[in-house]
Scaffold this motif. Sequence first.
Motif, PDB file in Angstrom:
ATOM      1  N   LEU A 278      -9.276  29.357  41.468  1.00 41.50           N
ATOM      2  CA  LEU A 278      -8.323  29.083  42.545  1.00 41.50           C
ATOM      3  C   LEU A 278      -8.284  27.604  42.865  1.00 41.50           C
ATOM      4  O   LEU A 278      -7.202  27.002  43.009  1.00 41.50           O
ATOM      5  CB  LEU A 278      -8.698  29.912  43.778  1.00 41.50           C
ATOM      6  CG  LEU A 278      -7.863  29.818  45.073  1.00 41.50           C
ATOM      7  CD1 LEU A 278      -8.162  28.592  45.901  1.00 41.50           C
ATOM      8  CD2 LEU A 278      -6.384  29.917  44.768  1.00 41.50           C
ATOM      9  N   VAL A 279      -9.471  26.983  42.966  1.00 39.32           N
ATOM     10  CA  VAL A 279      -9.534  25.550  43.278  1.00 39.32           C
ATOM     11  C   VAL A 279      -8.913  24.737  42.151  1.00 39.32           C
ATOM     12  O   VAL A 279      -8.163  23.779  42.379  1.00 39.32           O
ATOM     13  CB  VAL A 279     -10.989  25.120  43.540  1.00 39.32           C
ATOM     14  CG1 VAL A 279     -11.089  23.607  43.706  1.00 39.32           C
ATOM     15  CG2 VAL A 279     -11.545  25.827  44.778  1.00 39.32           C
ATOM     16  N   LEU A 280      -9.199  25.117  40.901  1.00 40.56           N
ATOM     17  CA  LEU A 280      -8.639  24.403  39.751  1.00 40.56           C
ATOM     18  C   LEU A 280      -7.113  24.491  39.728  1.00 40.56           C
ATOM     19  O   LEU A 280      -6.423  23.486  39.514  1.00 40.56           O
ATOM     20  CB  LEU A 280      -9.201  24.988  38.457  1.00 40.56           C
ATOM     21  CG  LEU A 280     -10.586  24.512  38.018  1.00 40.56           C
ATOM     22  CD1 LEU A 280     -11.129  25.409  36.916  1.00 40.56           C
ATOM     23  CD2 LEU A 280     -10.523  23.069  37.553  1.00 40.56           C
ATOM     24  N   SER A 281      -6.582  25.682  39.959  1.00 40.25           N
ATOM     25  CA  SER A 281      -5.134  25.876  39.862  1.00 40.25           C
ATOM     26  C   SER A 281      -4.381  25.327  41.066  1.00 40.25           C
ATOM     27  O   SER A 281      -3.177  25.060  40.990  1.00 40.25           O
ATOM     28  CB  SER A 281      -4.816  27.366  39.691  1.00 40.25           C
ATOM     29  OG  SER A 281      -5.260  28.100  40.816  1.00 40.25           O
ATOM     30  N   SER A 282      -5.087  25.155  42.195  1.00 42.37           N
ATOM     31  CA  SER A 282      -4.411  24.702  43.410  1.00 42.37           C
ATOM     32  C   SER A 282      -3.982  23.237  43.332  1.00 42.37           C
ATOM     33  O   SER A 282      -3.006  22.833  43.967  1.00 42.37           O
ATOM     34  CB  SER A 282      -5.320  24.897  44.625  1.00 42.37           C
ATOM     35  OG  SER A 282      -6.388  23.942  44.598  1.00 42.37           O
ATOM     36  N   GLY A 283      -4.739  22.447  42.570  1.00 40.65           N
ATOM     37  CA  GLY A 283      -4.463  21.015  42.521  1.00 40.65           C
ATOM     38  C   GLY A 283      -4.728  20.313  43.841  1.00 40.65           C
ATOM     39  O   GLY A 283      -4.297  19.172  44.038  1.00 40.65           O
ATOM     40  N   ASP A 284      -5.431  20.965  44.739  1.00 43.29           N
ATOM     41  CA  ASP A 284      -5.712  20.429  46.076  1.00 43.29           C
ATOM     42  C   ASP A 284      -6.993  19.605  46.029  1.00 43.29           C
ATOM     43  O   ASP A 284      -8.096  20.144  45.841  1.00 43.29           O
ATOM     44  CB  ASP A 284      -5.860  21.597  47.058  1.00 43.29           C
ATOM     45  CG  ASP A 284      -5.934  21.138  48.508  1.00 43.29           C
ATOM     46  OD1 ASP A 284      -6.635  20.144  48.785  1.00 43.29           O
ATOM     47  OD2 ASP A 284      -5.317  21.800  49.372  1.00 43.29           O
ATOM     48  N   VAL A 367     -19.562  21.345  38.432  1.00 47.46           N
ATOM     49  CA  VAL A 367     -18.689  20.405  39.154  1.00 47.46           C
ATOM     50  C   VAL A 367     -17.309  20.341  38.484  1.00 47.46           C
ATOM     51  O   VAL A 367     -17.214  20.296  37.252  1.00 47.46           O
ATOM     52  CB  VAL A 367     -19.333  19.010  39.204  1.00 47.46           C
ATOM     53  CG1 VAL A 367     -18.345  17.972  39.743  1.00 47.46           C
ATOM     54  CG2 VAL A 367     -20.588  19.040  40.063  1.00 47.46           C
ATOM     55  N   ILE A 368     -16.252  20.349  39.290  1.00 52.97           N
ATOM     56  CA  ILE A 368     -14.890  20.230  38.785  1.00 52.97           C
ATOM     57  C   ILE A 368     -14.528  18.758  38.722  1.00 52.97           C
ATOM     58  O   ILE A 368     -14.544  18.059  39.742  1.00 52.97           O
ATOM     59  CB  ILE A 368     -13.894  20.975  39.683  1.00 52.97           C
ATOM     60  CG1 ILE A 368     -14.217  22.472  39.735  1.00 52.97           C
ATOM     61  CG2 ILE A 368     -12.456  20.738  39.210  1.00 52.97           C
ATOM     62  CD1 ILE A 368     -13.356  23.251  40.715  1.00 52.97           C
ATOM     63  N   SER A 369     -14.232  18.271  37.536  1.00 49.86           N
ATOM     64  CA  SER A 369     -13.881  16.849  37.380  1.00 49.86           C
ATOM     65  C   SER A 369     -12.473  16.599  37.874  1.00 49.86           C
ATOM     66  O   SER A 369     -11.608  17.488  37.835  1.00 49.86           O
ATOM     67  CB  SER A 369     -14.012  16.409  35.924  1.00 49.86           C
ATOM     68  OG  SER A 369     -13.228  17.231  35.090  1.00 49.86           O
TER      69      SER A 369
END
Length: 370
Positions: A278-284, A367-369
């Motif tokens: 969800l966080v990856l696809s949100s682009g937020d 961690v999401i880069s």
Amino acid sequence: QMPQLSTQHLRGREELHLAHLVLSFITMGYVWQEGEEGTVQVLPRNLAVPYWEVSQALDLPPILSHADFVLANWRRKDPNGNLDTIITLPGGESLRGFILVTLLVEKAAVPGIKAIPRALGAILQGDKDTLHRALQELAGAIEAMREALRRMHGECLCTLQLSHTLVALPLTSDLTAFLLDYVDPEVFYSVIRIFLSGWKDNPAMAHGLVYEGVSPEPLAFSGGSAAQSTVLHAFDELLGICHRQDTAAFLHRMREYMPPPHRAFVEEIRGAVSLKQLVLSSGDSRLRAAFNRCVCALADFRSYHITVVTKFIAIAAAKAKARRAEPSARAGPSAGKAPSALEAKGTGGSHIFSFLKSIRDTTREGVISA
């Protein structure tokens, strides 16, 4: 000489958990009272049978677990919330400090546990603001866990110098700031640690333990371990931390030592919609930063745990080995011989440093880069 106790008079889960706690401590004391060279092969019927019955009722293994040693082993000494243990083993003030500081780590995690259902609900409702707040609460809780763990060996920023006598551990966070150095590493290694050891993957009890009146064949169970802590499993599942195959298999086995409601909670998180996706696809970028704060806090906690284990096991083991090499040397804090079978292993049976470094490293990889 102990009478065989009947379990039929136990009422409710609280009494069952207390019985499991008591029988666990008696069992560990009976098995390890002569050290690793004098371990018994058979647990007597008058202990084994009620222990098995209580364990079956709770769906827990018949051995001391993290749920017994920490989660069920505390009481309030007074209305102000000062804490004390219910049952202890050899180790004196250091054992009480070890149990209660570990409990404070669990207590610090509570806001993070409460944030999990809010985060999952926010994902389903598409509520980014609530999700962001939940992630911030989770990160704060993990950071507080690390601060609580620092009290294990006197790294809290204290202005009040306490004596080595263990005073009541306060429940409130403002008062717990005064805790200082409650656990002596040499006492932990030489006296306390063996009583947490199990009879699975332990060279000192390679054939397991016969539970008389339960099974004619030896049974093998892992000892108490922080790897059995529900909060760490829950945080891993929420954050999508993927551990390496052998490590993941060990952690999955440790879930068998959690109370069933805890296991169900972790499995429910596991089956929920992916927070990371969800966080990856949100682009937020705000959500990404909050998510990464959680992951980094968890990695930092695990790094600090390695520091604590180095002091309490690796360095203490080296000192114990040096003492064994010099029979005329001054005796350490233990009147008995320090254990050697688990010098490189945790009480749960894992190869401790490779295991801890593996989960720390795979956590960092979460961690999401940007």
